[in-house]
Design an enzyme around this catalytic site. Sequence first.
Site, mmCIF file in Angstrom:
data_model
loop_
_atom_site.group_PDB
_atom_site.id
_atom_site.type_symbol
_atom_site.label_atom_id
_atom_site.label_comp_id
_atom_site.label_asym_id
_atom_site.label_seq_id
_atom_site.Cartn_x
_atom_site.Cartn_y
_atom_site.Cartn_z
ATOM 1 N N LYS A 1 0.829 -1.198 0.000
ATOM 2 C CA LYS A 1 0.000 0.000 0.000
ATOM 3 C C LYS A 1 0.874 1.263 0.000
ATOM 4 O O LYS A 1 2.096 1.176 0.207
ATOM 5 C CB LYS A 1 -0.926 -0.033 1.222
ATOM 6 N N TYR B 1 -12.336 -2.540 -3.157
ATOM 7 C CA TYR B 1 -12.858 -2.607 -1.791
ATOM 8 C C TYR B 1 -14.388 -2.620 -1.751
ATOM 9 O O TYR B 1 -14.985 -2.200 -0.757
ATOM 10 C CB TYR B 1 -12.308 -1.439 -0.973
ATOM 11 N N GLU C 1 -9.446 -10.087 -7.765
ATOM 12 C CA GLU C 1 -8.519 -8.969 -7.604
ATOM 13 C C GLU C 1 -7.418 -8.996 -8.666
ATOM 14 O O GLU C 1 -7.026 -7.945 -9.189
ATOM 15 C CB GLU C 1 -7.928 -9.001 -6.187
ATOM 16 N N HIS D 1 -1.861 -5.396 1.386
ATOM 17 C CA HIS D 1 -3.148 -6.050 1.136
ATOM 18 C C HIS D 1 -2.865 -7.476 0.667
ATOM 19 O O HIS D 1 -1.925 -7.684 -0.099
ATOM 20 C CB HIS D 1 -3.946 -5.325 0.046
ATOM 21 N N ASN E 1 -1.690 -0.269 7.302
ATOM 22 C CA ASN E 1 -1.240 -1.644 7.561
ATOM 23 C C ASN E 1 -0.406 -2.261 6.447
ATOM 24 O O ASN E 1 -0.287 -3.481 6.332
ATOM 25 C CB ASN E 1 -2.409 -2.530 7.999
ATOM 26 N N THR F 1 -5.145 -7.997 10.449
ATOM 27 C CA THR F 1 -5.479 -6.721 9.805
ATOM 28 C C THR F 1 -4.967 -5.517 10.597
ATOM 29 O O THR F 1 -4.433 -4.578 10.012
ATOM 30 C CB THR F 1 -7.018 -6.619 9.656
ATOM 31 N N ARG G 1 2.882 -7.047 9.239
ATOM 32 C CA ARG G 1 2.152 -5.986 9.948
ATOM 33 C C ARG G 1 2.606 -5.889 11.406
ATOM 34 O O ARG G 1 2.719 -4.793 11.964
ATOM 35 C CB ARG G 1 0.655 -6.247 9.855
ATOM 36 N N ARG H 1 -1.418 -14.543 3.814
ATOM 37 C CA ARG H 1 -2.141 -13.883 4.925
ATOM 38 C C ARG H 1 -1.408 -14.134 6.245
ATOM 39 O O ARG H 1 -1.332 -13.257 7.097
ATOM 40 C CB ARG H 1 -3.576 -14.416 5.021
ATOM 41 N N PHE I 1 -15.347 3.227 7.621
ATOM 42 C CA PHE I 1 -13.972 3.565 7.246
ATOM 43 C C PHE I 1 -13.746 3.575 5.730
ATOM 44 O O PHE I 1 -12.644 3.852 5.270
ATOM 45 C CB PHE I 1 -12.973 2.606 7.913
HETATM 46 P P1 DAT Z 1 -7.596 -7.223 5.381
HETATM 47 O O1 DAT Z 1 -6.828 -6.120 4.709
HETATM 48 O O2 DAT Z 1 -6.786 -7.855 6.488
HETATM 49 O O3 DAT Z 1 -8.152 -8.231 4.413
HETATM 50 P P2 DAT Z 1 -10.305 -6.175 5.578
HETATM 51 O O4 DAT Z 1 -10.521 -6.736 4.213
HETATM 52 O O5 DAT Z 1 -11.273 -6.535 6.632
HETATM 53 O O6 DAT Z 1 -8.835 -6.541 6.110
HETATM 54 O O7 DAT Z 1 -10.271 -4.592 5.480
HETATM 55 C C1 DAT Z 1 -9.648 -3.953 4.389
HETATM 56 C C2 DAT Z 1 -8.838 -2.796 4.910
HETATM 57 O O8 DAT Z 1 -9.708 -1.837 5.497
HETATM 58 C C3 DAT Z 1 -7.856 -3.179 6.019
HETATM 59 O O9 DAT Z 1 -6.627 -3.623 5.485
HETATM 60 C C4 DAT Z 1 -7.733 -1.906 6.788
HETATM 61 C C5 DAT Z 1 -9.090 -1.257 6.650
HETATM 62 N N1 DAT Z 1 -9.926 -1.561 7.806
HETATM 63 C C6 DAT Z 1 -10.526 -2.732 8.104
HETATM 64 N N2 DAT Z 1 -11.235 -2.657 9.239
HETATM 65 C C7 DAT Z 1 -11.071 -1.385 9.677
HETATM 66 C C8 DAT Z 1 -11.551 -0.653 10.794
HETATM 67 N N3 DAT Z 1 -12.342 -1.224 11.704
HETATM 68 N N4 DAT Z 1 -11.174 0.645 10.924
HETATM 69 C C9 DAT Z 1 -10.385 1.235 10.009
HETATM 70 N N5 DAT Z 1 -9.896 0.608 8.920
HETATM 71 C C10 DAT Z 1 -10.240 -0.681 8.756
HETATM 72 MG MG MG Z 2 -9.571 -7.984 2.949
#
Ligand code: DAT
Ligand code: MG
Length: 150
Positions: free
Chosen positions: A9, A49, A126, A115, A112, A91, A102, A85, A57
């Site tokens: 990222k 996303y 993706e 991705h 973080n 996350t 991370r 992962r 968020f």
């Molecule tokens: P990951 O990236 O581990 O697959 P995710 O798909 O649930 O996690 O979320 C995508 C991204 O969104 C994640 O990398 C960071 C952000 N994110 C997720 N949950 C969040 C939250 N509760 N507050 C702020 N950002 C968040």
């Molecule tokens: Mg995700």
Amino acid sequence: MARTFIAIKPDGVQRGLIGEVISRLERRGLKLVAIRLMQVDADLAGRHYAEHVNRPFFPSLVSFITSGPIVAMIWEAANAVALARQTMGSTNPGEAAPGTIRGDLGIDIGRNIVHGSDSPESAEREIGLFFGAGDALDYSRSADRWITES
Ligand code: DAT
Ligand code: MG
């Protein structure tokens, strides 16, 4: 062979962590089959996303992922999605285990670093968003037999 989509990222690029992230995945044994330094626009961010569109968020997530260049990659291994992962960690970097990308390199869920696809189906979707047909190379490494037995 299974594939996963991994992106470094904008925070990872800006912090000079491209080599660090790639190195960890390489050292684990995954094989890089496609890589592209690119700027994500709001349209691509929204499609990538899409599952989070109704989360509070979402706007900051789109603004962050479009804030500078990312490194989009395809990595290959048996069980590539789960392996990547695990190497990335949870996350929220503040809760991610030490030894993970991370957990070693970040503290904030909104920064973080990486991705990684969460399922083989997400990986396929993706990869299709970020790469064209034929972008992934099919090649073997002489070290492969020292990484996997079969
Ligand atoms: P990951 O990236 O581990 O697959 P995710 O798909 O649930 O996690 O979320 C995508 C991204 O969104 C994640 O990398 C960071 C952000 N994110 C997720 N949950 C969040 C939250 N509760 N507050 C702020 N950002 C968040
Ligand atoms: Mg995700």
